[in-house]
Scaffold this active site. Sequence first.
Site, PDB file in Angstrom:
ATOM      1  N   HIS A 488       1.319  -0.824   0.235  1.00  0.00           N
ATOM      2  CA  HIS A 488      -0.247  -0.393  -0.134  1.00  0.00           C
ATOM      3  C   HIS A 488       0.486   0.699   0.312  1.00  0.00           C
ATOM      4  CE1 HIS A 488      -3.739   2.343   1.366  1.00  0.00           C
ATOM      5  NE2 HIS A 488      -2.764   3.195   1.130  1.00  0.00           N
ATOM      6  N   GLU A 489       2.022   1.575   0.957  1.00  0.00           N
ATOM      7  CA  GLU A 489       2.822   2.409   1.013  1.00  0.00           C
ATOM      8  C   GLU A 489       3.719   3.025  -0.260  1.00  0.00           C
ATOM      9  OE1 GLU A 489       1.526   4.627   2.852  1.00  0.00           O
ATOM     10  OE2 GLU A 489       0.580   3.463   4.019  1.00  0.00           O
TER      11      GLU A 489
END
Length: 569
Positions: A488-489
């Site tokens: 995600h990041e």
Amino acid sequence: MKSIKTTFIMAALSVAVTASAGNPFFDAYKTPHQTIPFNEIKTEHFLPAFEEAMKQQTQEVSAIVNNPQTPSFENTIVALEHTGRMLNKVSSPFFNLLGSETTDELQAIAEKVSPLLTEHSNSISLNEKLFARVKVVYDQKDKLKLTTEQQMLLQNTYDGFADNGANLSESDKAIYRELSKDLNMLSLQYGQNVLKETNKYSLLITDKSLLTGLPADVLDMLALNAKKAEKTGWMLNLKATTYTPFMKYAENRDLRRELYIAYNTRCMTGGEFDNREIVRKIANDRLKIANLLGHKSYADYVLKHRMAENKKNVYDLLDKLLTAYKPAAEKEYAEVQAYADAHGAYFKLQPWDWSYYSEKLKDEKYAINDELLKPYFELENVKKGVFGLATKLYGIHFTKNPRIPVYNPEVTAYDVTDENGKYLAVLYTDFHPRDGKRAGAWMNDFKAQWMEGKIDSRPQITIVMNFTRPTSTKPALLTFDELTTFLHEFGHSLHGMLTKCTYESLSGTNVYRDFVELPSQIMENWGSEKEFLDGFATNYLTSEKIPAELITKIKASENFNVAYLCLRQ
Ligand SMILES: [Zn+2]
């Protein structure tokens, strides 16, 4: 113009600007890719640098206001965009460190500098002569033959004034200044209270029988927590790496309840870090600002710059989700309750029972759990997998660059290059929890991207996590959730690294808030793809590849309790 838009000369600040000698912010950086020289920056450098940076931007803005030429896109909008570069140079490392490596001294500076920054920003956005020039350009926007990007910059610049009170009367402007200053200060205090209250809590367990159910890894980590505090036994705290597995595995219901209550009532039980009054004030200030600017509610005000556009669209979506998810969530809830009943629970499930029984049920249904997967998700391997995925998808490469200074020995800096070997970005990774780091995971930039004539000034991006630490006997082994968080990041960081814009304020993740999650969501989806997992997920002890059967189970269990989780969200 990034988030900090303005200026004021700080007569109130007693620190003289003679403090420039030896202050790295006053010089061009001589580091690789002009990265931040963290090894040279001292806490006392920030305040004089902030002061000088605000002064510089004030002068830059004055020059625009006093330009005798007729206002044009170049001499007003672009010129304004180029102001405040030193302020960004100081603000970026400062606010990043405040989130990931904070100290009491940094927090004290933040409290001092925050109202000054707000005042500075207001003095630009409430500058009538400046706004008048912007308006002249804005009013001819259809005749100017601007590119799409230039149109966006013009619109954002105009809105940046209008939404920050430029059209208000003198007396209302004064009210706006006070409210925004107050609001910024309250937000800062809120975050600091959460961090302090989270760090304050610890519970030492000396009787191991109270910890039945916890996997060996988790016990090791709790022992490490205790050792760090120079205690013997097992120490519980409210960091996610402790809290989450404890709620999943601890058989002792009283302790689960104790930890749940401690976690979920942070900053609301009285005491020095209580946030309840702050929350009330924030809500009131926001409403007052929205009203002042002609909106019924704060939601109406902020949704002007969201894809959702208005409250009706937001509630329509939420209502649709509610209708779709509620029956499924009720079924899921009943199933977990039935499982608990069949396994000795004589009570109606409480919030502190949910993770525990859900995890057991999931294990029974899908024969899968974190402990089974963790040996395949050793952090170094995961990193190779995630970076390798970016190489495959986008042709970009990551090379550790130990010559780039970092703010903590746990941080690693990479040179990122494109498929032709051309420099693309710097990526910093910071994986594990520390006392000075706030909870959660995020991506940010230390330097944004922009074009200077034909020169592309590339970005410096950071991703910060709070992943399970290595123990004395094991390397850092991630849970599947942590793997997903990494993807995600990393998706956000790709957005930041691959950006190619002319203007800094539009580059990278400077997009609508309800669009910015797109790259992160796309990357998350790779987490359960066989092709991706096969590339790196090998058992850290035996080097055995992740069995196909295990990947099938990950896929099968992907939708377990998602309706419940969606409703909770
Ligand atoms: Zn995100």
